[in-house]
Structures are given as structure tokens and as C-alpha cells.
Design a protein around this motif. Structure first.
Motif, PDB file in Angstrom:
ATOM      1  N   GLU A  59      -3.170  14.498 116.884  1.00  0.00           N
ATOM      2  CA  GLU A  59      -3.268  12.952 117.097  1.00  0.00           C
ATOM      3  C   GLU A  59      -3.435  12.433 115.621  1.00  0.00           C
ATOM      4  O   GLU A  59      -3.296  12.963 114.836  1.00  0.00           O
ATOM      5  N   GLY A  60      -3.821  10.904 115.600  1.00  0.00           N
ATOM      6  CA  GLY A  60      -3.975  10.260 115.404  1.00  0.00           C
ATOM      7  C   GLY A  60      -2.640   8.678 115.531  1.00  0.00           C
ATOM      8  O   GLY A  60      -2.571   8.423 115.900  1.00  0.00           O
ATOM      9  N   ARG A  61      -2.411   8.134 113.900  1.00  0.00           N
ATOM     10  CA  ARG A  61      -1.942   6.926 113.943  1.00  0.00           C
ATOM     11  C   ARG A  61      -0.491   7.210 112.771  1.00  0.00           C
ATOM     12  O   ARG A  61      -0.679   7.621 112.018  1.00  0.00           O
ATOM     13  N   ILE A  62       0.977   6.000 113.597  1.00  0.00           N
ATOM     14  CA  ILE A  62       1.450   6.224 112.594  1.00  0.00           C
ATOM     15  C   ILE A  62       1.335   4.215 111.205  1.00  0.00           C
ATOM     16  O   ILE A  62       1.113   4.194 112.748  1.00  0.00           O
ATOM     17  N   VAL A  63       1.030   3.847 110.534  1.00  0.00           N
ATOM     18  CA  VAL A  63       1.008   3.093 109.834  1.00  0.00           C
ATOM     19  C   VAL A  63       1.634   2.787 108.596  1.00  0.00           C
ATOM     20  O   VAL A  63       2.292   3.111 108.591  1.00  0.00           O
ATOM     21  N   THR A  64       2.271   1.391 109.034  1.00  0.00           N
ATOM     22  CA  THR A  64       2.873   0.867 108.014  1.00  0.00           C
ATOM     23  C   THR A  64       2.750  -0.485 106.850  1.00  0.00           C
ATOM     24  O   THR A  64       1.469  -1.519 107.674  1.00  0.00           O
ATOM     25  N   ALA A  65       3.060  -0.500 105.952  1.00  0.00           N
ATOM     26  CA  ALA A  65       2.806  -2.000 105.225  1.00  0.00           C
ATOM     27  C   ALA A  65       4.059  -2.047 104.587  1.00  0.00           C
ATOM     28  O   ALA A  65       5.197  -1.368 104.357  1.00  0.00           O
ATOM     29  N   GLN A  66       4.488  -3.615 104.452  1.00  0.00           N
ATOM     30  CA  GLN A  66       5.848  -3.579 104.147  1.00  0.00           C
ATOM     31  C   GLN A  66       5.663  -5.589 102.773  1.00  0.00           C
ATOM     32  O   GLN A  66       5.082  -6.035 103.147  1.00  0.00           O
ATOM     33  N   ALA A  67       5.971  -5.510 101.709  1.00  0.00           N
ATOM     34  CA  ALA A  67       6.347  -6.410 100.518  1.00  0.00           C
ATOM     35  C   ALA A  67       6.215  -5.779  99.489  1.00  0.00           C
ATOM     36  O   ALA A  67       6.983  -5.122  98.619  1.00  0.00           O
ATOM     37  N   ASP A  68       7.529  -7.484  99.147  1.00  0.00           N
ATOM     38  CA  ASP A  68       8.145  -7.452  97.872  1.00  0.00           C
ATOM     39  C   ASP A  68       9.333  -6.051  98.092  1.00  0.00           C
ATOM     40  O   ASP A  68       9.300  -5.530  96.820  1.00  0.00           O
ATOM     41  N   GLY A  69       9.614  -6.481  98.729  1.00  0.00           N
ATOM     42  CA  GLY A  69      10.973  -4.859  98.472  1.00  0.00           C
ATOM     43  C   GLY A  69      11.132  -3.592  98.565  1.00  0.00           C
ATOM     44  O   GLY A  69      11.404  -2.394  98.873  1.00  0.00           O
ATOM     45  N   ILE A  99      -2.949   0.545  99.952  1.00  0.00           N
ATOM     46  CA  ILE A  99      -3.306   1.923  99.268  1.00  0.00           C
ATOM     47  C   ILE A  99      -1.511   2.240  98.927  1.00  0.00           C
ATOM     48  O   ILE A  99      -1.700   2.107  97.584  1.00  0.00           O
ATOM     49  N   ALA A 100      -0.813   2.531 100.495  1.00  0.00           N
ATOM     50  CA  ALA A 100       0.275   3.641  99.531  1.00  0.00           C
ATOM     51  C   ALA A 100       1.282   2.404  99.140  1.00  0.00           C
ATOM     52  O   ALA A 100       2.299   2.874  97.943  1.00  0.00           O
ATOM     53  N   LEU A 101       1.422   1.248  99.456  1.00  0.00           N
ATOM     54  CA  LEU A 101       2.048   0.504  99.232  1.00  0.00           C
ATOM     55  C   LEU A 101       1.957  -0.091  97.220  1.00  0.00           C
ATOM     56  O   LEU A 101       3.033  -0.461  97.221  1.00  0.00           O
ATOM     57  N   LYS A 102       1.009  -0.827  97.456  1.00  0.00           N
ATOM     58  CA  LYS A 102       0.478  -1.035  96.264  1.00  0.00           C
ATOM     59  C   LYS A 102       0.464  -0.282  95.484  1.00  0.00           C
ATOM     60  O   LYS A 102       0.435  -0.256  94.171  1.00  0.00           O
ATOM     61  N   SER A 103       0.365   1.230  95.464  1.00  0.00           N
ATOM     62  CA  SER A 103      -0.318   2.152  94.793  1.00  0.00           C
ATOM     63  C   SER A 103       1.176   2.628  93.879  1.00  0.00           C
ATOM     64  O   SER A 103       1.089   3.218  93.403  1.00  0.00           O
ATOM     65  N   ALA A 145       9.855   3.629 101.416  1.00  0.00           N
ATOM     66  CA  ALA A 145      12.147   2.472 100.849  1.00  0.00           C
ATOM     67  C   ALA A 145      11.572   1.207  99.933  1.00  0.00           C
ATOM     68  O   ALA A 145      10.654   0.910  99.979  1.00  0.00           O
ATOM     69  N   SER A 146      12.587   1.324  99.242  1.00  0.00           N
ATOM     70  CA  SER A 146      12.420   0.512  98.237  1.00  0.00           C
ATOM     71  C   SER A 146      14.211   0.644  98.707  1.00  0.00           C
ATOM     72  O   SER A 146      14.936   0.674  97.857  1.00  0.00           O
ATOM     73  N   ASN A 147      13.822  -1.398  97.945  1.00  0.00           N
ATOM     74  CA  ASN A 147      15.856  -1.935  98.310  1.00  0.00           C
ATOM     75  C   ASN A 147      15.483  -2.964  97.593  1.00  0.00           C
ATOM     76  O   ASN A 147      14.870  -4.361  98.046  1.00  0.00           O
ATOM     77  N   THR A 148      16.872  -3.531  96.614  1.00  0.00           N
ATOM     78  CA  THR A 148      16.793  -5.092  96.930  1.00  0.00           C
ATOM     79  C   THR A 148      17.159  -5.682  97.808  1.00  0.00           C
ATOM     80  O   THR A 148      18.053  -6.750  98.442  1.00  0.00           O
ATOM     81  N   LEU A 163      11.512   3.538 109.003  1.00  0.00           N
ATOM     82  CA  LEU A 163      12.118   2.650 108.038  1.00  0.00           C
ATOM     83  C   LEU A 163      13.521   2.872 107.815  1.00  0.00           C
ATOM     84  O   LEU A 163      14.078   3.451 108.139  1.00  0.00           O
ATOM     85  N   VAL A 164      13.733   1.245 108.101  1.00  0.00           N
ATOM     86  CA  VAL A 164      15.425   1.229 107.654  1.00  0.00           C
ATOM     87  C   VAL A 164      16.215   1.061 106.417  1.00  0.00           C
ATOM     88  O   VAL A 164      15.375  -0.547 106.529  1.00  0.00           O
ATOM     89  N   THR A 165      16.769   1.164 105.716  1.00  0.00           N
ATOM     90  CA  THR A 165      16.940   0.064 104.871  1.00  0.00           C
ATOM     91  C   THR A 165      18.881   0.090 104.775  1.00  0.00           C
ATOM     92  O   THR A 165      19.351   0.894 104.940  1.00  0.00           O
ATOM     93  N   LEU A 166      19.067  -0.844 104.841  1.00  0.00           N
ATOM     94  CA  LEU A 166      20.239  -1.731 105.048  1.00  0.00           C
ATOM     95  C   LEU A 166      21.093  -2.209 103.513  1.00  0.00           C
ATOM     96  O   LEU A 166      20.172  -2.580 103.057  1.00  0.00           O
ATOM     97  N   LYS A 167      22.506  -2.343 103.364  1.00  0.00           N
ATOM     98  CA  LYS A 167      22.817  -3.154 102.231  1.00  0.00           C
ATOM     99  C   LYS A 167      23.808  -3.805 102.817  1.00  0.00           C
ATOM    100  O   LYS A 167      24.111  -3.656 103.779  1.00  0.00           O
ATOM    101  N   GLY A 168      23.613  -5.632 103.353  1.00  0.00           N
ATOM    102  CA  GLY A 168      24.195  -6.438 103.886  1.00  0.00           C
ATOM    103  C   GLY A 168      23.069  -5.940 104.843  1.00  0.00           C
ATOM    104  O   GLY A 168      21.830  -5.575 105.077  1.00  0.00           O
TER     105      GLY A 168
END
Length: 293
Positions: A59-69, A99-103, A145-148, A163-168
């Protein structure tokens, strides 16, 4: 006694599951006697993970964090659905995502080794949480995921994350594609991603399902029939070939084309997938939570 060897600390850490500093302290406090140090750790609650670690945590949780691309998904597991709502577990899993995002951790081992706000590492914090909650706690998987361009993260009910990363394209489109992936769980992104052995197997199945009359058709016509059946399967198992859940009149590929967008990467995590779960009845689960089982 402060002259404790690194090998002795390592051995105690492997046996107890406690953090390195806690193990060294236990050995110092108990004159280097590893058996007494084990007992000391157990009494202090730092080694509860030792006997919990073998228990199934599906059991458990899926957690997300997002910032600065950048964006992350993290799966944090426990043993029962009760604990997924426990405030300490929720706080811990949310912290781990940040922590995953910032590290910038790119794999689960790097994340487990990353510093936790209250001191020690993420892995040590998870083991300490075992002492509080009484269940096996595991930080199991990480997607990054990391993307401009455009990144969208979507978590459904705390159990499925994408997580989905798109171009355009737009953030709205990326979020829509992420919701689609959560709902439809395509096996592949595009037709060219489908392995040759998968196609060969589907062709074999298509042939076996045909009537004797169909099989007696000329070879070129038979090939067209089989190819049509396989093409239909490909559209069903690929993200770009599927009907878009937010507008079933178009495929995902057509929805992307409207905005001049393309999919760069997709990641999907679902709680407990790949773990053989032990089925328990409700009464047994309640008894476990009450410490009676």
C-alpha cells in the motif's frame, strides 16, 4: 570507549537497520559489545525496522513535487491502507517528494541517501517512522522529469502518478495527456516503440483467430487483413494511437498536432505494482493496527 571500528559499526547497521550514527552511539554506550548494542537499539526504538523490513508493503502513496522546470514522482509504501492516511506518513511522504525535487536525486538510492530535514538521511527517517507507526515503510521508486518546455504532473487518488514532458504545447494539454496516461495506461508511447517480438506475437494471434475461409484467401489479401488487425492493436497499446480521453473524437496524436506539440517522455507509477500482495481480511487488518496481531 570511543575507539569503535568502522567494520563493527557497519555490521551493527546491517543487522539493525538503524542509522550509522545511532549504531556508533549504541556501540560506544555498550563498550563495543554488538549484542548488547542491538538490545540497546531495540529498547530505544531505532531498530524496529529490523523485524518489520521483511513484511510486504504494497500500500502507500504516490506523491509529486514540481518547480523550475523539474518534476518528480515518488512511491512511498506501507503495509495497510489505514497508514496511508496517517498524518506522520503523509508528512513524511510529502517531505520525501520535496527532497527528491530539491536534491536532484536521479535514482532511488540517491534519494534514500539524501539529507532529511529532521536530521540523518531519508532512509534513516523512514526507519525511525517504523518505530512510530509500527509498519514496514519503504521509499520504493522515483521518476524524474526535466525540460525547458512543458512538464505536467498528475496524481489520481494518491495511488497513480504520471509525469508528461512535451515539446511545445501548453500546460493544459500536458495535464490532459497526463490524465489520459493515468486512466488508460498505454504500454508504449508511439508505434515505433512497440518491440518486434510483441508485433510477431500479435500477428500470430491474429492468424490463429481467422476462419479457414479467410486463411484460404490470396497471400497479399491475407497479409492486408492481418496487418489491419495488428495496426488496430498498436493503436490500442500506444499513447499516440489511443482515443484521447478528454475528447474521444480525436486521437492523442491529433490532439498534440493541433497545438504543434510532441511527447518527449512519459512516466507512470501506480502504488504496489509488481509487489505480490498478501490478502488480508478487514478484521485482521484492524487487529494489526491495534497491535493484537
Amino acid at each position: 570507549m570511543s575507539n569503535i571500528s568502522a567494520q563493527l559499526v557497519k555490521e551493527l547497521r546491517e543487522r539493525s537497520g538503524a542509522g550509522m550514527m545511532e549504531c556508533k552511539k549504541a556501540l560506544v554506550e555498550n563498550n563495543g559489545d554488538i549484542e548488547v548494542a542491538m538490545e540497546w537499539l531495540r529498547k530505544s526504538g531505532l531498530a524496529k525496522a529490523d523485524k518489520k523490513a521483511g513484511r510486504v508493503a504494497a500500500e502507500g502513496r504516490i506523491v509529486t513535487a514540481q518547480a523550475d522546470g523539474n518534476a518528480v514522482l515518488v512511491e512511498v509504501n506501507c503495509e495497510t491502507d489505514f497508514v496511508t492516511k496517517n498524518p506522520d506518513f503523509v508528512k513524511f511522504s510529502d517531505n520525501v517528494a520535496q527532497i527528491a525535487l530539491k536534491s536532484g536525486a536521479k535514482d532511488i538510492d540517491a534519494l534514500k541517501s539524501a539529507a532529511y530535514p529532521d536530521g540523518g538521511s531519508v532512509e534513516e527517517a523512514a526507519k525511525a517512522l517504523v518505530a512510530t507507526i509500527g509498519e514496514n515503510i519503504q521509499v520504493r521508486r522515483l521518476a524524474h522529469a526535466s525540460n525547458t518546455g512543458v512538464i505536467a504532473s498528475y496524481v489520481h487518488g494518491g495511488r497513480i502518478g504520471v509525469l508528461v514532458t512535451l515539446k511545445g504545447g501548453s500546460e493544459e494539454l500536458a495535464k490532459g495527456i497526463a490524465m489520459h496516461v493515468a486512466a488508460m495506461n498505454p504500454q508504449f508511447v508511439r508505434a515505433e516503440d512497440v518491440p518486434a517480438d510483441f508485433l510477431a506475437k500479435e500477428k500470430e494471434i491474429a492468424l490463429s483467430q481467422m476462419s479457414d475461409k479467410e486463411k484460404n484467401k490470396p497471400a497479399d489479401i491475407l497479409e492486408k487483413i492481418v496487418s489491419g488487425k495488428v495496426a488496430k492493436i498498436i493503436s490500442e497499446v500506444t499513447l499516440l494511437g489511443q482515443a484521447y480521453v478528454l475528447d474521444t473524437n480525436v486521437t492523442v496524436a491529433e490532439a498534440l498536432k493541433k497545438e504543434g506539440a510532441d511527447v518527449i517522455a512519459v512516466a507512470r507509477l501506480a502504488v504496489g505494482e509488481g509487489i505480490e500482495k498478501v490478502e488480508e481480511d478487514f478484521a485482521a487488518e484492524v487487529m494489526k493496527q491495534a497491535g493484537l496481531a
